[in-house]
Scaffold this active site. Structure first.
Site, PDB file in Angstrom:
ATOM      1  N   LYS A   1      67.159 -33.794  -3.291  1.00 58.28           N
ATOM      2  CA  LYS A   1      67.150 -34.839  -4.321  1.00 58.28           C
ATOM      3  C   LYS A   1      68.100 -34.498  -5.464  1.00 58.28           C
ATOM      4  CE  LYS A   1      63.711 -37.471  -7.034  1.00 58.28           C
ATOM      5  NZ  LYS A   1      62.262 -37.627  -7.254  1.00 58.28           N
TER       6      LYS A   1
ATOM      7  N   GLU B   1      57.458 -39.865  -0.312  1.00 52.93           N
ATOM      8  CA  GLU B   1      57.883 -38.647  -1.003  1.00 52.93           C
ATOM      9  C   GLU B   1      56.727 -37.657  -1.159  1.00 52.93           C
ATOM     10  OE1 GLU B   1      60.262 -37.396  -5.105  1.00 52.93           O
ATOM     11  OE2 GLU B   1      59.038 -39.204  -5.076  1.00 52.93           O
TER      12      GLU B   1
ATOM     13  N   CYS C   1      63.436 -41.192  -3.961  1.00 51.47           N
ATOM     14  CA  CYS C   1      62.789 -41.768  -5.133  1.00 51.47           C
ATOM     15  C   CYS C   1      63.731 -42.066  -6.309  1.00 51.47           C
ATOM     16  CB  CYS C   1      61.625 -40.887  -5.575  1.00 51.47           C
ATOM     17  SG  CYS C   1      60.428 -41.755  -6.634  1.00 51.47           S
TER      18      CYS C   1
END
Length: 294
Positions: free
Chosen positions: A116, A43, A153
């Site tokens: 995300k 990431e 993540c």
């Protein structure tokens, strides 16, 4: 048998973005030379993990998509003939930014992107200051190697995200990651956190009958505000098969490139043995769309 070679690049970053890019380029070339067809980066791999503090000047790191970084990684993907999963700080419009994974196909074209969805806001992980939650949903990216369920993540803790990707045909779940220990954590707590992180993602593999690829950064990154001792990223990048079996795992303290073979046909057999999708009681799951059930 349909098998692919997957490369994981676990890197310790510096404050110099150019150095980070050159290190990544060398690692991509090295993985490709070992036969990797799909390569996954960690990431926000271009820079240090900047979310330890809230600083408006950091927004200057963000780029448009397409932009300079997509041009750089497009050339690398094409030159090495690999499908490449990257993680970029996207400037969508003035004042509007995303944490965005961009996937390049082996010809260098942008196959798709994912913004995300779950954004943390915890000490040393002040991501809500920087990132607007994604608005393009849980959509797998079609590539020449298959459909990739790319998440990022904090998404890795949510079984709903993994399930929705699987229900839309994702053949792999992929998590570029930046997670580590804070210095005040006890040794026992550090072990619990690391094990929880691995277990939760292996559980996504089991529950959905598809492999999981998780690539974390490694090394210590100081807190620019000096209020804490920074984050020690715990590495442990890994690949799990569709029954949660560990196919490969990196160390917790070293820059490391791993290339591992993944059998893309095994998921079909596993889903026949363990037909979780068949036995889901979708008529009784309405409560999952509620924040809490009183």
């Amino acid at each position: 048998m349909r098998k692919i070679q997957v490369g994981l690049i676990q890197q310790a970053n510096t404050s110099d973005i150019r150095t980070n890019l050159m290190n990544l380029a060398k690692s991509i070339e090295a993985c490709a030379a070992r036969g990797a067809q799909l390569i996954v980066l960690q990431e926000l791999h271009n820079s240090l993990y900047f979310c330890q503090t809230e600083n408006t000047l950091v927004f200057d790191l963000a780029e448009s998509i397409p932009g300079p970084s997509t041009g750089f990684y497009s050339e690398l993907a094409a030159a090495n003939g690999v499908v490449l999963v990257t993680s970029l700080f996207e400037k969508r419009a003035p004042g509007l930014y995303h944490n965005t994974a961009v996937v390049f196909d082996s010809d260098g074209s942008i196959a798709g992107k994912y913004r995300k969805m779950h954004i943390p806001d915890d000490p040393a992980y002040y991501e809500k200051f920087y990132f607007t939650p994604g608005d393009i949903g849980f959509e797998p990216v079609q590539t020449s190697l298959g459909k990739l369920g790319v998440l990022v993540c904090w998404d890795q803790w949510y079984p709903e995200a993994a399930r929705l990707m699987a229900l839309k045909g994702a053949e792999l779940l992929i998590y570029p990651t930046a997670i580590g220990w804070e210095s005040s954590d006890t040794d026992d707590e550090k072990i619990r956190q690391l094990n929880a992180w691995i277990i939760s993602q292996r559980a996504h593999a089991v529950a959905n009958g598809i492999p999981v690829i998780s690539v974390n950064r490694v090394g210590h990154e100081p807190d620019p505000s000096m209020r804490t001792d920074g984050i020690l990223f715990w590495g442990n990048s890994f690949v799990a098969g569709p029954q949660g079996e560990l196919l490969a795992q990196a160390s917790n303290d070293r820059t490391e490139n791993i290339v591992v073979e993944v059998d893309m046909e095994r998921s079909e057999n596993v889903r026949r043995w363990w037909p979780f999708l068949r036995d889901r009681r979708i008529d009784e799951y309405g409560g999952l769309t509620k924040r809490f059930l009183d």
